[in-house]
Design a protein around this motif. Sequence first.
Motif, short mmCIF file in Angstrom:
data_model
loop_
_atom_site.label_atom_id
_atom_site.label_comp_id
_atom_site.label_asym_id
_atom_site.label_seq_id
_atom_site.Cartn_x
_atom_site.Cartn_y
_atom_site.Cartn_z
N PHE A 143 0.84 -1.20 0.00
CA PHE A 143 0.00 0.00 0.00
C PHE A 143 0.88 1.25 0.00
N LEU A 144 1.91 1.26 0.83
CA LEU A 144 2.82 2.41 0.92
C LEU A 144 3.60 2.60 -0.38
N LYS A 145 3.97 1.50 -1.03
CA LYS A 145 4.69 1.61 -2.30
C LYS A 145 3.82 2.29 -3.36
N GLU A 146 2.53 1.94 -3.37
CA GLU A 146 1.61 2.56 -4.32
C GLU A 146 1.43 4.05 -4.02
N LEU A 147 1.43 4.40 -2.76
CA LEU A 147 1.34 5.81 -2.38
C LEU A 147 2.59 6.57 -2.83
N ASP A 148 3.76 5.96 -2.63
CA ASP A 148 5.01 6.62 -3.03
C ASP A 148 5.10 6.80 -4.55
N LYS A 149 4.55 5.85 -5.30
CA LYS A 149 4.56 5.93 -6.76
C LYS A 149 3.54 6.93 -7.30
N GLY A 150 2.61 7.33 -6.45
CA GLY A 150 1.57 8.24 -6.90
C GLY A 150 0.37 7.56 -7.52
N ASN A 151 0.34 6.23 -7.48
CA ASN A 151 -0.79 5.49 -8.03
C ASN A 151 -2.04 5.63 -7.16
N ILE A 152 -1.82 5.94 -5.88
CA ILE A 152 -2.92 6.21 -4.95
C ILE A 152 -2.68 7.60 -4.38
N GLU A 153 -3.73 8.40 -4.38
CA GLU A 153 -3.59 9.78 -3.91
C GLU A 153 -3.33 9.82 -2.40
N ASN A 154 -2.33 10.57 -2.01
CA ASN A 154 -1.98 10.70 -0.60
C ASN A 154 -2.83 11.80 0.04
N VAL A 155 -4.07 11.48 0.30
CA VAL A 155 -5.03 12.46 0.80
C VAL A 155 -4.76 12.77 2.27
N PRO A 156 -5.31 13.85 2.80
CA PRO A 156 -5.16 14.14 4.24
C PRO A 156 -5.73 13.01 5.10
N ALA A 157 -5.11 12.80 6.23
CA ALA A 157 -5.55 11.73 7.14
C ALA A 157 -6.93 12.03 7.69
N PRO A 158 -7.78 11.02 7.84
CA PRO A 158 -9.10 11.24 8.46
C PRO A 158 -8.95 11.78 9.87
N ALA A 159 -9.91 12.56 10.30
CA ALA A 159 -9.87 13.17 11.63
C ALA A 159 -9.81 12.12 12.73
N ILE A 160 -10.50 11.00 12.53
CA ILE A 160 -10.53 9.96 13.55
C ILE A 160 -9.14 9.36 13.75
N ALA A 161 -8.37 9.25 12.66
CA ALA A 161 -7.00 8.72 12.75
C ALA A 161 -6.08 9.69 13.47
N ALA A 183 -1.20 15.43 9.04
CA ALA A 183 -0.88 14.06 8.67
C ALA A 183 -1.62 13.65 7.40
N THR A 184 -1.05 12.69 6.70
CA THR A 184 -1.64 12.22 5.45
C THR A 184 -1.97 10.73 5.54
N LEU A 185 -2.54 10.22 4.47
CA LEU A 185 -2.89 8.79 4.42
C LEU A 185 -1.66 7.92 4.60
N LYS A 186 -0.52 8.35 4.09
CA LYS A 186 0.71 7.58 4.26
C LYS A 186 1.06 7.43 5.74
N ASP A 187 0.89 8.48 6.52
CA ASP A 187 1.15 8.40 7.96
C ASP A 187 0.21 7.40 8.63
N VAL A 188 -1.02 7.38 8.18
CA VAL A 188 -2.01 6.45 8.75
C VAL A 188 -1.62 5.01 8.45
N VAL A 189 -1.25 4.74 7.22
CA VAL A 189 -0.87 3.38 6.83
C VAL A 189 0.36 2.92 7.62
N GLU A 190 1.29 3.83 7.87
CA GLU A 190 2.50 3.47 8.63
C GLU A 190 2.16 3.07 10.07
N VAL A 191 1.27 3.80 10.73
CA VAL A 191 0.95 3.46 12.12
C VAL A 191 0.08 2.20 12.19
#
Length: 358
Positions: free
Chosen positions: A287-305, A315-323
């Motif tokens: 999932f993180l590799k796809e985010l780094d390649k730009g194939n998935i948009e790195n949108v802002p992290a949801p408020a709940i996260a 924080a962004t979606l990448k930060d969420v996936v990492e945690v």
Amino acid sequence: MMSTMGRGGARMAVAALALRNFSSATGGGAGAVARQAASAGIASGGVQAPIAVGVWVRGMATATSGDRTFATMTLAEQEQREEKKQPQMASGGGGGGMNGDGNEDKEIVSYWDIPTRRIRKEDGTEWKWNSFMPWETYKADTSIDLKKHHKPSTMIDKIAYWTVKSLRWPTDLFFQRRYGCRAMMLETVAAVPGMVGGMLLHCKSLRRFEHSGGWIRTLLEEAENERMHLMTFMEVAQPKWYERALVIAVQGVFFNAYFLGYVISPKFAHRMVGYLEEEAIHSYTEFLKELDKGNIENVPAPAIAIDYWRLPADATLKDVVEVVRADEAHHRDVNHLASDIHYQGHELRDTPAPLGYH
């Protein structure tokens, strides 16, 4: 004449008994009034007064069906009851908007007087989530070793390992590169083992009159943490109707299969979850590799996260996936440890549970 007096006396006896019982049930106030009415009827020589009193008593009994009547409340209790009937509205009778969990924010009026006060953060702002509280949030340890792997050596380990591997093939075929939906489906399954294991340990503790060593709470914390992963990814990828149907089918099958597996062999069940978490780490890495390649948009992290993992406001979606990946690595360690304990001939309660291991 004697017959009439006999009937009147019988009615008076029944009424007197009812008045005494009613007086005891209502604290004596209503019963005293009823006795005065009955006495007035006797003094006037009438025999219909007991019947009238009996009807009146039944009416009072209906009106006092609660533990206490409005008439027997203190002034403070009456005022408190009236305040509850008229909840404070911010805009003269409006609905009150929506809370952080997406539910309509309404004033709750309850007979039970359970406080429903709003929680506030450390900075004084209002906490907008009902599904978790500020003291349940934490910062994930993303420095954990993600490459650790338990090499299957025994027959039970190999069965657990290849069971998980066999489940990966249909998952790859169905979701392909849609990692948002894939993560959502994965979490609906990953949240089951902790709940099943915690429930079975709970029942075992009750049957044997013994402590669990903290493992009940540890497994239930794992289940809750996985559920919060699902709540987070629901903000990122909305499931389609057929994906929801698939979740229902998979959860029904997996719950019962895992329940049976845990009853037969807890060491197998925990080892299987350990391998399942290893697959989850792999999926989130992709999932993180796809985010780094730009194939998935790195949108802002949801408020709940942001609130649950105490992430920065930007924080962004990448930060969420990492945690989330770090959480899965911790669950991997806990379940492999639980299986090792059983392999070494011990009960889980013999080893202190890793409570709060994030």
